[in-house]
Scaffold this motif. Structure first.
Motif, PDB file in Angstrom:
ATOM      1  N   MET A 199       0.854  -1.254   0.165  1.00  0.00           N
ATOM      2  CA  MET A 199      -0.020  -0.040  -0.044  1.00  0.00           C
ATOM      3  C   MET A 199       0.689   1.297  -0.117  1.00  0.00           C
ATOM      4  O   MET A 199       0.501   2.190  -0.468  1.00  0.00           O
ATOM      5  CB  MET A 199      -0.789   0.175   1.400  1.00  0.00           C
ATOM      6  CG  MET A 199      -2.080  -0.782   0.812  1.00  0.00           C
ATOM      7  SD  MET A 199      -3.613  -0.549   2.039  1.00  0.00           S
ATOM      8  CE  MET A 199      -3.121  -1.313   3.575  1.00  0.00           C
ATOM      9  N   TYR A 200       1.993   1.268   0.611  1.00  0.00           N
ATOM     10  CA  TYR A 200       2.806   2.302   0.896  1.00  0.00           C
ATOM     11  C   TYR A 200       3.364   2.497  -0.639  1.00  0.00           C
ATOM     12  O   TYR A 200       3.688   3.765  -1.184  1.00  0.00           O
ATOM     13  CB  TYR A 200       3.938   2.158   1.983  1.00  0.00           C
ATOM     14  CG  TYR A 200       3.437   2.738   3.117  1.00  0.00           C
ATOM     15  CD1 TYR A 200       3.476   4.115   3.434  1.00  0.00           C
ATOM     16  CD2 TYR A 200       3.137   2.057   4.119  1.00  0.00           C
ATOM     17  CE1 TYR A 200       3.001   4.599   4.670  1.00  0.00           C
ATOM     18  CE2 TYR A 200       2.377   2.362   5.280  1.00  0.00           C
ATOM     19  CZ  TYR A 200       2.494   3.818   5.820  1.00  0.00           C
ATOM     20  OH  TYR A 200       2.226   4.183   6.895  1.00  0.00           O
TER      21      TYR A 200
ATOM     22  N   GLY B 112       0.710   3.667  -3.193  1.00  0.00           N
ATOM     23  CA  GLY B 112       0.136   4.935  -2.682  1.00  0.00           C
ATOM     24  C   GLY B 112       1.004   6.053  -2.884  1.00  0.00           C
ATOM     25  O   GLY B 112       0.580   7.129  -3.378  1.00  0.00           O
TER      26      GLY B 112
ATOM     27  N   PHE C 286      -4.761   4.012   1.308  1.00  0.00           N
ATOM     28  CA  PHE C 286      -3.732   4.349   1.616  1.00  0.00           C
ATOM     29  C   PHE C 286      -3.562   5.381   2.536  1.00  0.00           C
ATOM     30  O   PHE C 286      -2.538   5.145   3.486  1.00  0.00           O
ATOM     31  CB  PHE C 286      -2.979   4.789   0.470  1.00  0.00           C
ATOM     32  CG  PHE C 286      -1.570   5.416   0.384  1.00  0.00           C
ATOM     33  CD1 PHE C 286      -0.558   5.019   1.253  1.00  0.00           C
ATOM     34  CD2 PHE C 286      -1.450   6.947  -0.207  1.00  0.00           C
ATOM     35  CE1 PHE C 286       0.605   5.726   1.293  1.00  0.00           C
ATOM     36  CE2 PHE C 286      -0.557   7.543   0.223  1.00  0.00           C
ATOM     37  CZ  PHE C 286       0.822   6.798   0.835  1.00  0.00           C
TER      38      PHE C 286
END
Length: 237
Positions: free
Chosen positions: A120-121, A124, A175
């Protein structure tokens, strides 16, 4: 009946956060590198984030908990160090990754993504930076504070369409939610995890930390607790 106007200070909000929700949404991992409880943020070398990702996280945390008003900000308390250490150590390794997942599920149902926090990081930040370049012609960390705030708010509200940017499997709000939760966790967790440097956040909200006993204060009311916080390692603020 008119609704009274409520003015909540950051101190009040953080105290409510500490009291009402768990400090972590997944098990915390102790900072692996030695001496991180007092590390200088500018000298810290991230273990998970790339240089560009690190600049985004620093800039985002600075706006999520800014150094304005009462209490320290996220950068003063090494929140980015906490996030980097948690992701490097395997944050999310204990969550159930198989579906079906519900995007509108209640928070009590736990993690509802088929992306790990690390994924996600990576996605995102990449997409948020792509959006920033499209709209402002510059990267997120180069934006003015008000512009950063507006972009973060757009992520939270899904006004930034990740699908239109080529990633339909992740919503901007997902995110943002991960980033916000990790920022709050790093601000309020014990310093042994890399954030809450010198227990500054605990001092600001009057949290006593890991003191062993409070028996002499059980029956004392309407009196401010006079002792500063203590960390799990035994250090005193």
């Amino acid at each position: 009946m008119p609704i009274p106007k409520i003015n909540l200070s950051r101190r009040t909000l953080l105290m409510a956060t500490a009291a009402a929700v768990p400090l972590v949404s997944a098990p915390l991992y102790r900072a692996r590198a030695a001496g991180l409880e007092g590390v200088e943020l500018q000298r810290y070398q991230p273990l998970f984030f790339s240089a560009a990702e690190w600049r985004f996280v620093m800039a985002a945390c600075d706006r999520l908990i800014p150094a304005e008003g009462k209490g320290p900000g996220a950068l003063e308390t090494n929140v980015p160090v906490f996030i980097d250490q948690q992701l490097h150590a395997g944050l999310g390794a204990d969550v159930y990754m198989q579906g079906p997942h519900k995007n509108d599920a209640a928070s009590t149902l736990g993690f509802q993504h088929d992306h790990t926090p690390q994924q996600m990081y990576r996605l995102g930040i990449k997409l948020a930076e792509q959006y920033s370049q499209q709209v402002h012609k510059k990267s997120f960390e180069q934006l003015a504070p008000a512009e950063r705030d507006a972009l973060l708010a757009a992520l939270e509200k899904n006004s930034v369409d990740f699908a239109a940017l080529g990633e339909p499997s992740l919503k901007a709000s997902q995110f943002f939610g991960q980033l916000l939760d990790d920022t709050k966790n790093g601000y309020l967790a014990d310093p042994m995890y890399g954030g809450n440097k010198d227990m500054k956040a605990w001092v600001a909200i009057g949290f006593p930390g890991a003191r062993a006993a409070f028996t002499e204060w059980v029956d004392v009311h309407d009196v401010k607790y006079p002792l500063g916080p203590v960390s799990l390692s035994g250090k005193r603020a």
